[in-house]
Scaffold this active site. Structure first.
Site, PDB file in Angstrom:
ATOM      1  N   ASP A  36       0.873  -1.176   0.000  1.00  0.00           N
ATOM      2  CA  ASP A  36       0.000   0.000   0.000  1.00  0.00           C
ATOM      3  C   ASP A  36       0.911   1.227   0.000  1.00  0.00           C
ATOM      4  O   ASP A  36       1.626   1.479   0.970  1.00  0.00           O
ATOM      5  CB  ASP A  36      -0.888  -0.033   1.252  1.00  0.00           C
ATOM      6  CG  ASP A  36      -1.800   1.177   1.347  1.00  0.00           C
ATOM      7  OD1 ASP A  36      -1.589   2.158   0.600  1.00  0.00           O
ATOM      8  OD2 ASP A  36      -2.725   1.138   2.178  1.00  0.00           O
ATOM      9  N   ALA A  60      -2.624   4.313  -8.492  1.00  0.00           N
ATOM     10  CA  ALA A  60      -3.297   5.614  -8.429  1.00  0.00           C
ATOM     11  C   ALA A  60      -4.735   5.410  -7.995  1.00  0.00           C
ATOM     12  O   ALA A  60      -5.288   4.314  -8.126  1.00  0.00           O
ATOM     13  CB  ALA A  60      -3.272   6.296  -9.798  1.00  0.00           C
ATOM     14  N   THR A 101      -1.633  12.325 -15.822  1.00  0.00           N
ATOM     15  CA  THR A 101      -2.846  12.307 -16.647  1.00  0.00           C
ATOM     16  C   THR A 101      -3.055  13.571 -17.472  1.00  0.00           C
ATOM     17  O   THR A 101      -2.587  14.654 -17.097  1.00  0.00           O
ATOM     18  CB  THR A 101      -4.073  12.117 -15.711  1.00  0.00           C
ATOM     19  OG1 THR A 101      -5.275  12.266 -16.464  1.00  0.00           O
ATOM     20  CG2 THR A 101      -4.102  13.146 -14.593  1.00  0.00           C
ATOM     21  N   TYR A 125      -9.621  14.578  -9.047  1.00  0.00           N
ATOM     22  CA  TYR A 125      -8.648  13.615  -9.590  1.00  0.00           C
ATOM     23  C   TYR A 125      -7.486  14.359 -10.262  1.00  0.00           C
ATOM     24  O   TYR A 125      -6.318  14.116  -9.955  1.00  0.00           O
ATOM     25  CB  TYR A 125      -9.353  12.685 -10.594  1.00  0.00           C
ATOM     26  CG  TYR A 125      -8.420  11.829 -11.418  1.00  0.00           C
ATOM     27  CD1 TYR A 125      -7.726  10.766 -10.843  1.00  0.00           C
ATOM     28  CD2 TYR A 125      -8.235  12.081 -12.784  1.00  0.00           C
ATOM     29  CE1 TYR A 125      -6.868   9.979 -11.617  1.00  0.00           C
ATOM     30  CE2 TYR A 125      -7.386  11.299 -13.550  1.00  0.00           C
ATOM     31  CZ  TYR A 125      -6.702  10.253 -12.958  1.00  0.00           C
ATOM     32  OH  TYR A 125      -5.853   9.482 -13.721  1.00  0.00           O
ATOM     33  N   LYS A 129      -3.596  14.586  -9.008  1.00  0.00           N
ATOM     34  CA  LYS A 129      -2.536  14.042  -9.881  1.00  0.00           C
ATOM     35  C   LYS A 129      -1.492  15.127 -10.173  1.00  0.00           C
ATOM     36  O   LYS A 129      -0.296  14.852 -10.201  1.00  0.00           O
ATOM     37  CB  LYS A 129      -3.123  13.501 -11.189  1.00  0.00           C
ATOM     38  CG  LYS A 129      -3.962  12.241 -11.052  1.00  0.00           C
ATOM     39  CD  LYS A 129      -3.185  11.007 -10.614  1.00  0.00           C
ATOM     40  CE  LYS A 129      -2.280  10.487 -11.693  1.00  0.00           C
ATOM     41  NZ  LYS A 129      -1.577   9.232 -11.257  1.00  0.00           N
ATOM     42  N   TRP A 150      -6.873   8.430 -21.642  1.00  0.00           N
ATOM     43  CA  TRP A 150      -7.911   7.502 -22.144  1.00  0.00           C
ATOM     44  C   TRP A 150      -7.368   6.064 -22.232  1.00  0.00           C
ATOM     45  O   TRP A 150      -7.378   5.433 -23.299  1.00  0.00           O
ATOM     46  CB  TRP A 150      -8.398   7.956 -23.516  1.00  0.00           C
ATOM     47  CG  TRP A 150      -9.127   9.272 -23.551  1.00  0.00           C
ATOM     48  CD1 TRP A 150      -9.007  10.325 -22.669  1.00  0.00           C
ATOM     49  CD2 TRP A 150     -10.080   9.700 -24.528  1.00  0.00           C
ATOM     50  NE1 TRP A 150      -9.812  11.360 -23.048  1.00  0.00           N
ATOM     51  CE2 TRP A 150     -10.487  11.004 -24.191  1.00  0.00           C
ATOM     52  CE3 TRP A 150     -10.619   9.113 -25.667  1.00  0.00           C
ATOM     53  CZ2 TRP A 150     -11.413  11.726 -24.940  1.00  0.00           C
ATOM     54  CZ3 TRP A 150     -11.543   9.836 -26.425  1.00  0.00           C
ATOM     55  CH2 TRP A 150     -11.935  11.119 -26.060  1.00  0.00           C
TER      56      TRP A 150
END
Ligand SMILES: NC(=O)c1ccc[n+]([C@@H]2O[C@H](COP(=O)([O-])OP(=O)(O)OC[C@H]3O[C@@H](n4cnc5c(N)ncnc54)[C@H](OP(=O)(O)O)[C@@H]3O)[C@@H](O)[C@H]2O)c1
Length: 298
Positions: A36, A60, A101, A125, A129, A150
């Site tokens: 973890d 993530a 991302t 999100y 990130k 994607w």
């Protein structure tokens, strides 16, 4: 090289494992229950035990809508834990390859985003990130941050599998046609990461942030059409649905998505000699692996 992949059970984690099996690297890809990344001492223990030469952080919190109501856990995994991994890599004097991302951008541009373009995430999100990128940059210079978009694969949950599953129950699918991006096969990204690891092994040190996505932008609607065209050609789908184009405002989601998040990948091509394959070719491979009627079960 001794390669440690975190988030071993995710789409990228599993594609990396499939490819690492065919290399001479020693590697481990623990899933969340075995490592973890929000547990600092667990990371330290794992490093002591395995002594990695390079780490790929494929772990993530990726539930984009759920993150809006689970800010704390998204921040812990995507930001704080990314920093823990960075600090531990710094201590061990090894590089960290960290994945980010396209959702760090607001989607207001109309030409592909370059690495240095202004970030302005629109969701929890994306915000966590982006903060994760900063945590990695602060922790160690020897990092590679790869922003991708994607992601689909034969594993886990993704748009391709969702479309195939919905086709079994709905004759008409309404799909958003005004959000543009580049589908990316997790296996192609895994190949690119392994190419970079080989170059790191031979002393290449172009640390920094890069964009990697498959070639050719499309909309979710365009992506859906190709999924069903390809599935139909392979003859493995019983019900080809009618795909109806809708706009984002007709499909409200909890988290806001960028309308345009096409990434300019020329930097990674130039610095690391990485090629961006056309996603349609990779999609064909993925479809041939998936059993259509059972697309949610891998
Ligand atoms: N999916 C996309 O469309 C997309 C788009 C752009 C960028 N990305 C980025 O690409 C990377 C890989 O994404 P992906 O699609 O492979 O994601 P994924 O399939 O959701 O995999 C993420 C993995 O991280 C694991 N994880 C979550 N919390 C963890 C923790 N505390 N410790 C260890 N592992 C933990 C999850 O474990 P469980 O299996 O137990 O949940 C899951 O296996 C991520 O950095 C993501 O942000 C993804």
């Amino acid at each position: 090289m001794r390669v440690l992949v975190t988030g071993g059970n995710g789409q990228l984690g599993r594609c990396l494992q499939d490819r690492l099996k065919n290399t001479s690297h020693e590697w481990q890809a623990p899933d969340q229950s075995s490592l973890d990344i929000t547990n600092k001492s667990a990371i330290s223990y794992y490093f002591d035990k395995f002594q990695p030469d390079v780490v790929v952080n494929a772990a993530a919190y990726t539930a984009v809508d759920k993150a809006e109501s689970e800010k704390d856990i998204a921040y812990l995994v995507n930001t704080v834990a990314a920093g823990y991994l960075g600090s531990q890599c710094k201590k061990a004097a090894i590089p960290l390859i960290h994945i980010s991302t396209d959702y760090v951008f607001d989607g207001k541009m109309t030409i592909p985003y370059k690495v240095g373009d202004e970030t302005n995430p629109q969701s929890v999100y994306g915000t966590t990130k982006l903060a994760g990128e900063k945590a990695v940059q602060t922790a160690l210079a020897e990092h590679i941050i790869i922003r991708t978009s994607w992601v689909f694969s034969e594993y886990g949950n993704n748009f391709v599998k969702t479309m195939l599953r919905l086709a079994n129950v709905h004759p008409v699918l309404k799909v958003v046609g005004d959000q543009y991006g580049c589908p990316t096969y997790a296996g192609d990204l895994a190949d690119a990461i392994l190419q970079m690891i080989i170059q790191i092994q031979s002393g290449h040190k172009s640390w920094g942030t890069y964009h990697y996505c498959s070639d050719q932008a499309t909309s979710w609607h365009g992506f859906a059409q190709v999924i069903f065209d390809e599935a139909n050609q392979q003859g493995g789908i019983e019900n080809i649905p009618q795909i109806r184009l809708i706009n984002t405002d007709e499909y409200p989601t909890i988290a806001k998505r960028p309308l345009y998040s096409v990434l300019d990948c020329r930097l990674i091509a130039h610095e690391w000699n990485i090629k961006m394959p056309y996603w349609r070719k990779s999609l064909t491979q993925v479809l041939s692996i998936l059993e259509y009627g059972n697309a949610n079960n891998k």
